[in-house]
Design an enzyme around this catalytic site. Structure first.
Site, PDB file in Angstrom:
ATOM      1  N   SER A  80      31.094 -13.013 -30.574  1.00 44.62           N
ATOM      2  CA  SER A  80      30.070 -13.729 -30.006  1.00 44.62           C
ATOM      3  C   SER A  80      30.128 -14.070 -28.628  1.00 44.62           C
ATOM      4  CB  SER A  80      29.307 -14.765 -30.802  1.00 44.62           C
ATOM      5  OG  SER A  80      28.199 -15.327 -30.468  1.00 44.62           O
ATOM      6  N   HIS A 139      26.707 -11.761 -38.826  1.00 39.94           N
ATOM      7  CA  HIS A 139      27.294 -11.998 -37.273  1.00 39.94           C
ATOM      8  C   HIS A 139      28.945 -12.413 -37.539  1.00 39.94           C
ATOM      9  CE1 HIS A 139      27.423 -12.623 -32.932  1.00 39.94           C
ATOM     10  NE2 HIS A 139      27.311 -13.719 -32.947  1.00 39.94           N
ATOM     11  N   GLU A 153      21.024 -20.746 -21.062  1.00 43.58           N
ATOM     12  CA  GLU A 153      21.752 -21.208 -22.380  1.00 43.58           C
ATOM     13  C   GLU A 153      22.906 -21.988 -22.054  1.00 43.58           C
ATOM     14  OE1 GLU A 153      23.701 -19.840 -26.777  1.00 43.58           O
ATOM     15  OE2 GLU A 153      22.233 -18.342 -25.589  1.00 43.58           O
ATOM     16  N   GLN A 159      18.897 -10.329 -26.270  1.00 45.71           N
ATOM     17  CA  GLN A 159      18.635 -11.834 -25.671  1.00 45.71           C
ATOM     18  C   GLN A 159      18.723 -11.623 -24.070  1.00 45.71           C
ATOM     19  OE1 GLN A 159      22.287 -14.065 -25.523  1.00 45.71           O
ATOM     20  NE2 GLN A 159      20.848 -16.005 -24.958  1.00 45.71           N
ATOM     21  N   LYS A 214      32.265 -12.301 -25.347  1.00 46.85           N
ATOM     22  CA  LYS A 214      31.995 -12.275 -24.029  1.00 46.85           C
ATOM     23  C   LYS A 214      33.180 -12.546 -22.916  1.00 46.85           C
ATOM     24  CE  LYS A 214      27.501 -14.496 -24.955  1.00 46.85           C
ATOM     25  NZ  LYS A 214      26.659 -13.338 -25.333  1.00 46.85           N
TER      26      LYS A 214
END
Length: 562
Positions: free
Chosen positions: A236, A366, A285, A277, A240
């Site tokens: 998640s 997820h 965010e 997204q 990144k």
């Protein structure tokens, strides 16, 4: 169907034809693999192209296609493998300038210690100093051991990593770059050194922290951990972080991002088209991106780089990208395009067997530990960290989210020669042939279509609702047939929050299956989500986000905050 060998003259663009059957999977071995003894391709320094100079860098200009990763700023294309060193540096600097912010070189003083249970890092630069630490868990046997840096304890299966013979370094990225802060008040060890108003985003700050851990391992004597056999993984937001860390430190032998989503692997130019997204949502965010990226959230076509080149920065070192085709919010179709584009760089360098992309998974939860990834995880650790394997990279792309490189790229892959003399014209070479089963159909103009059961439906206008307590909860929804992902932004009012609770009322038949960045109580009806340990403090007027995956229909769910 699998393809091997080399074609003498084939277009370099990969075309995927998506089958209507949801269970169909695109499978291909990636050709041109180097011999096993050539792995892991690590360098002795963090960045081998630091001495490269450029009269100019490619400027921002509108281009709906993916930029040519082999083209210099003057319009010429590289022709030898030796050319890649400075071409890679050009790409690196563009990524820093436009996307993630600058990653400073190694500070003047980096010291610390390595024990069987802990690594400490002390950094000093220009009169400023800071420190952080990471826990270590060794496998059985006698060291020194290779090691995998696991962001937040949330990445590839740590039990499999250790049973494969590698140590686990549990890295807390928030100690280096804290989430929940404004861009003008960034906090953590990185910003202790470079200032709270640094324009470098969190993902690059976290990558800097991983590099400093490697610095300490290098000077530790090598009796516990090997400095030249380090991997990195995360899922998640930590996925990144993992891809950025691997891209910007050439000492990392194996990079393993999982379900990284926007700001990670998926191409910037493609995510809007699949309901992932948005760039503006990810930029707002958390300060993951560098500050300069804010100018491009609405027009990614103006960027002179895209994430297929981020993937290429890892080449020719080991790269194992794990993805989830069941959640459109993660941008898996755009991620597959980035992987296919990056694989062209690997192939041009003669290292096509060193990259794997795997979205062929049945479970849509997820960041789950998936059985499908266990064997390739073991194989990648053996090949790139232990030097004892010779497995070949694969493109295992689920037809639920299969992208087409030919839809996005109008360049061909050059044959990079070993010699220093450039050739006048670049010639296309073989592409990792991606063939869906059971009907191997390759049509040059084909555009993949989503399977009937997965249709992302983003909610364009989220509605905020509030409750006494000085905060609001704003819901954004991505839905498909039988499931959805809800992202909820918690915004403080005129007073700062020191802990928050969001109450979500689910429609009938809907249920929560997995949540992140929160602690939930209950799974259906009225469900309460409390802050996680790291995002309870929210400054006045500031925001934080959490999310959850659900089954059923999420349309109409409401949320209040206190």
């Amino acid at each position: 169907m699998r393809t091997t060998g080399r074609s003498k003259s084939r277009p370099a663009l990969v075309v995927l034809t998506t089958l209507a059957l949801a269970a169909a999977v695109v499978v291909a071995d990636v050709p041109n693999a180097p011999p096993a003894h050539a792995a892991p391709f690590v360098e002795a320094v963090e960045n081998v192209g630091a001495d490269c100079t450029f009269p100019s860098l490619p400027a921002a200009a509108s281009n709906s296609r993916l930029p040519d990763p082999f083209r210099r700023a003057d319009g010429t294309r590289i022709t030898t493998k030796a050319d890649w060193r400075c071409q890679r540096e050009q790409t690196k600097r563009l990524m820093e300038q436009y996307v993630y912010g600058q990653k400073p070189a190694k500070p003047a003083s980096v010291s610390g210690s390595v024990t069987s249970s802990r690594i400490t890092v002390n950094v000093s630069q220009n009169g400023r100093s800071t420190s952080f630490s990471a826990n270590v868990s060794l496998p059985s046997g006698t060291g020194p051991f290779p090691a995998v840096v696991v962001y937040g304890g949330f990445g590839a299966d740590t039990a499999t990593i250790r049973s494969s013979g590698a140590a686990v370094i549990s890295f807390d990225p928030y100690a280096v770059g804290k989430e929940g802060t404004g861009r003008a008040n960034k906090q953590g060890a990185f910003y202790d050194i470079y200032g709270s108003n640094s324009q470098t985003g969190l993902l690059m700050a976290w990558a800097w922290g991983v590099s400093r851990i490697i610095d300490v391992i290098e000077t530790s004597g090598g009796s516990i951990l090997k400095a030249d056999a380090t991997g990195v993984t995360g899922c998640s937001r930590f996925g990144k972080g993992a891809i950025v860390a691997g891209a910007f430190d050439q000492r990392i032998a194996l990079t393993m991002p999982i379900e990284s989503g926007t700001a990670g692997v998926p191409i910037f130019r493609g995510i809007a088209g699949e309901g992932a997204q948005s760039l503006s949502s990810a930029y707002g965010e958390q300060p993951w991106f560098g500050d300069a990226f804010g100018s491009y959230t609405g027009n990614p076509n103006n960027l002179p780089v895209d994430t297929h080149q981020l993937v290429g920065l890892v080449a020719p070192r080991g790269l194992f990208i794990m993805d989830n085709p069941h959640i459109a919010n993660l941008g898996p179709r755009s991620a597959s395009v980035a992987a296919l584009g990056g694989a062209e760089i690997y192939k041009a360098l003669g290292a096509g067997g060193n990259i794997t992309y795997w979205s062929d998974v049945a479970d849509g939860s997820h960041c789950a530990n998936r059985s499908e990834w266990r064997t390739p995880l073991q194989q990648n650790i053996q090949k790139f960290l232990l030097g004892s394997g010779s497995s070949q990279g694969q493109m295992r792309i689920s037809s639920r989210a299969a992208g087409s490189l030919s839809q996005w790229a109008d360049w061909t892959t050059p044959v990079l020669t070993d010699g220093p003399t450039p050739t006048p014209t670049a010639t296309a070479t073989a592409t990792p042939t991606v063939t869906p089963t059971p009907t191997p159909t390759v049509t040059p103009t084909a555009t993949p279509t989503a399977t009937p059961t997965v249709t992302p439906t983003p909610t364009p206008t989220p509605t905020p609702t509030s409750a006494p307590g000085g905060c609001t909860a704003t819901v954004s929804l991505n839905s498909w047939n039988g499931g959805f992902v809800a992202t909820i932004k918690v915004t403080a009012g005129s007073s700062a929050l020191n802990g928050w609770t969001t109450t979500v009322t689910l429609p009938g038949g809907a249920a929560v299956t997995n949540a992140w960045s929160s602690v939930n109580s209950g799974t259906n009806g009225t469900v309460r989500f409390a802050n996680a340990p790291w995002n309870g403090s929210v400054g006045a007027g500031q925001s934080t986000e959490f999310g959850f995956q659900g089954t059923g229909n999420g349309q109409g769910l409401t949320a209040t905050c206190a």
